[in-house]
Design an enzyme around this catalytic site. Sequence first.
Site, PDB file in Angstrom:
ATOM      1  N   HIS A  77      -1.827   5.463  34.154  1.00  0.00           N
ATOM      2  CA  HIS A  77      -3.297   5.425  34.238  1.00  0.00           C
ATOM      3  C   HIS A  77      -3.794   4.056  34.722  1.00  0.00           C
ATOM      4  O   HIS A  77      -4.829   3.572  34.263  1.00  0.00           O
ATOM      5  CB  HIS A  77      -3.945   5.753  32.888  1.00  0.00           C
ATOM      6  CG  HIS A  77      -3.653   7.124  32.385  1.00  0.00           C
ATOM      7  ND1 HIS A  77      -4.489   8.197  32.590  1.00  0.00           N
ATOM      8  CD2 HIS A  77      -2.601   7.620  31.691  1.00  0.00           C
ATOM      9  CE1 HIS A  77      -3.968   9.278  32.034  1.00  0.00           C
ATOM     10  NE2 HIS A  77      -2.823   8.953  31.484  1.00  0.00           N
ATOM     11  N   ASN A 151      -7.224  14.202  28.977  1.00  0.00           N
ATOM     12  CA  ASN A 151      -6.857  14.416  30.377  1.00  0.00           C
ATOM     13  C   ASN A 151      -7.667  15.572  30.944  1.00  0.00           C
ATOM     14  O   ASN A 151      -8.313  16.311  30.192  1.00  0.00           O
ATOM     15  CB  ASN A 151      -5.371  14.772  30.488  1.00  0.00           C
ATOM     16  CG  ASN A 151      -4.460  13.553  30.501  1.00  0.00           C
ATOM     17  OD1 ASN A 151      -4.917  12.426  30.652  1.00  0.00           O
ATOM     18  ND2 ASN A 151      -3.174  13.790  30.345  1.00  0.00           N
ATOM     19  N   HIS A 342      -7.165   4.052  22.179  1.00  0.00           N
ATOM     20  CA  HIS A 342      -6.070   4.260  21.221  1.00  0.00           C
ATOM     21  C   HIS A 342      -6.342   5.564  20.476  1.00  0.00           C
ATOM     22  O   HIS A 342      -7.401   5.711  19.862  1.00  0.00           O
ATOM     23  CB  HIS A 342      -6.050   3.075  20.254  1.00  0.00           C
ATOM     24  CG  HIS A 342      -4.917   3.091  19.277  1.00  0.00           C
ATOM     25  ND1 HIS A 342      -3.825   3.915  19.401  1.00  0.00           N
ATOM     26  CD2 HIS A 342      -4.701   2.346  18.143  1.00  0.00           C
ATOM     27  CE1 HIS A 342      -2.999   3.692  18.396  1.00  0.00           C
ATOM     28  NE2 HIS A 342      -3.503   2.753  17.618  1.00  0.00           N
ATOM     29  N   TYR A 365      -0.222   3.320  21.903  1.00  0.00           N
ATOM     30  CA  TYR A 365      -1.425   2.727  22.517  1.00  0.00           C
ATOM     31  C   TYR A 365      -1.695   1.320  21.964  1.00  0.00           C
ATOM     32  O   TYR A 365      -2.028   0.415  22.706  1.00  0.00           O
ATOM     33  CB  TYR A 365      -2.637   3.647  22.334  1.00  0.00           C
ATOM     34  CG  TYR A 365      -2.564   4.851  23.256  1.00  0.00           C
ATOM     35  CD1 TYR A 365      -1.644   5.856  23.021  1.00  0.00           C
ATOM     36  CD2 TYR A 365      -3.371   4.969  24.367  1.00  0.00           C
ATOM     37  CE1 TYR A 365      -1.527   6.944  23.865  1.00  0.00           C
ATOM     38  CE2 TYR A 365      -3.269   6.060  25.224  1.00  0.00           C
ATOM     39  CZ  TYR A 365      -2.352   7.050  24.967  1.00  0.00           C
ATOM     40  OH  TYR A 365      -2.233   8.122  25.799  1.00  0.00           O
TER      41      TYR A 365
END
Length: 715
Positions: A77, A151, A342, A365
Amino acid sequence: MERRDDKDGRDAKDRSLDAARVSEDNGWLTTQQGVRVEHTDDSLRAGSRGPTLLDDFHAREKLTHFDHERIPERVVHARGAGAYGYFKAYDTRLRDYTAAEFLTEPKLTTPVFVRFSTVAGSRGSADTVRDVRGFATKFYTRQGNYDLVANNMPVFFIQDGIKFPDFVHAVKPEPASEIPQAQSAHDTFWDFVWMHPESLHMVMWLMSDRALPRSYRMMQGFGVHTFRLVDLEGNGTFVKFHWRPILGSHSLEWDECQRIAGADPDFNRRDLWDAIEAGQFPEFELGVQLVSELREHDFDFDLLDPTKIIPEEQVPVQPVGRMVLNRNPQNFFAETEQVAFHTANVVPGIDFTNDPLLQARNFSYLDTQLIRLGGPNFSQLPVNRPITGVHTNQRDGYGQQTIHTHPTSYTKNSLGNGCPMTMSQQEPPLDVYRHYTRRVEGDVVRRRSESFNDHYSQARLFWNSMKDVEQKHIQEAFSFELSKVKSKYIRERVVEQLVKVDPGLSASIAKEMGLSAPAPSDSELHDISSAALSQIYPTAGFDDPPASIATRRIAALVCDGADDTGLRTIASAIASEGAMLDLIGPAEGTIEGQSGHAVDVTTALSATDSVLYDAVIVPGGDIGAFFRTNGEAKHFLLEAYKHHKPIGAFGTGAELLRAEGLTNAETNPVQVTDEEGVVVTGHSGHDLPDEFIRSFIDAVAQHRAWDRETSHISA
Ligand code: HDE
């Protein structure tokens, strides 16, 4: 309590950002120590032709800071675009399910920051690659920050997070050559796929048009995992989160994507930025699928398996609120690059499940932010700061921004008056995060549950749910990707896997690859489909959004002598529907319209491209010579036709389309005709019929004239 003083969370976030904003307007150039600098064009030298001196603290500071300007890009990403906005719950309906106030209190306006992204490519890669898109939202709620790191596809490639490095290494460029950039069309990715059938469902999505969104404003978002809502009494309900774009869910075509990657590699970024600057604020509806804990085992798949969806026929999606993105960041690095999402940033009322992919994310994360943002204080960066008061006993570390004045930094203490207090000391307890009490039992094993074993049923469900043209695109995508795979045996193994999804799909790809058709599958092939999975009308999502042309970009090809009266009529109709009409002319400047008036050209043909528009208009008037002599104009039109875009033509424009073979409408047609998205009328000027304008607008609202593609298949 401090946060209760904030009338509106939005103001609170704005205030926290205000404090961080610095503008150099009217300021003297200084060093980092605030010392004014004489000038910054020459370094300090021993003689004007002599060596540069170490004494030059300004030059050394300037270069050192520059050398350290870059931070590691995200491993995945890396390329993204961000925007601020707000979220508002529709009503109180979720009060029975969750203690999360932002989801249940319609009076609250919760500020948000959203970052959309591609996954595989580096920070500088093109937007329109075939890839999953990230859709991560940070809600700055009054109960603390909540991150929904979603997503645009509802499932994932793997079932257990321990496989994430394997998967990412496979999809990233080949290790020796670092080729190809931002593409899954290479050996290691497809080697991973055939050896991990659990990835097949997601691969079907990746090969579909979902991987090519027309706009970040026109794609769905999915939380993927089953999460848990928890009410004030501690009762849990399973939940899947969905975002639905109000503009509908639309995609580009693959051929277009490749052309756009050259014409405008920032296509999706720019589209988001421009829409917000123009006041066309992107909107998304948040929806939830709720499943009672009692129904956990009622499905023929495991709710904890992130390679599965809950079909909307089984559990409908309920709309619960709306998000509006209304402000662009002011500094890409400070905001979009430094935002730290996160999955474990949760607020009271939202909790996890045992989904093994989610569990790994909850570790990964935070870990990634530590290396990327250089230490444990990244939540003090303006974009990451909560709007609530923050009182921890954490101290020091790289980049500490806070000057802690409290005498103690431990709990329990008496020297600091017992502060900060824990919520259990409060009566009644307010807004405290309490983990859902869940039962854990069993042997400690490194083993996957057998309930995760079916990798084909939902891949087939997706395939069955696609319309003809969507299936055609999937088949073409597989063929394209596998044609780039050098190892023949990998192509063969992929095709063998696909038999279990659909033998027809597998055979057609095998044929394209010059492979023999694989042996038929012995697994049972079901005929179940789910309407919400198709992007073609009726659209995907909960309630079908009304088809609209809002924010679409339409091109009119113009030259001296073009029917400017007709163009004005259609331009105002298009503008009143919220779309934009650009006049594309032979050069920048103006043309002289048929009426003798000068008309401003938006841009020259040589400076733009057909692939950057949603539809094309060919006006009447004296335009024949222009199209005969200008190859770019002709190409613009034919390329739009090739990409199944609506084309509207009036007066002599209709004749021109007929001469090009784009319509069979009679010569100088009196009637408006719409043949597969080619809408024409013989009328022009003041006589342009409303019916023509309406038909053209309807065609644009359908996004593409897919019949044009499928009727050619059957022809
Ligand atoms: Fe991510 N993912 N991910 N992911 N992910 C990251 O975090 C990871 C997964 C998603 O705009 C990283 O800050 C693991 C699923 C988005 O800043 C990293 C696993 C979904 C973003 C990471 C997954 C996502 C990331 C890289 C498997 C959809 C961009 C930089 C267990 C629900 C956020 C970063 C942004 C980013 C790890 C799987 C979505 C490395 C270990 C499933 C939208 O921490």
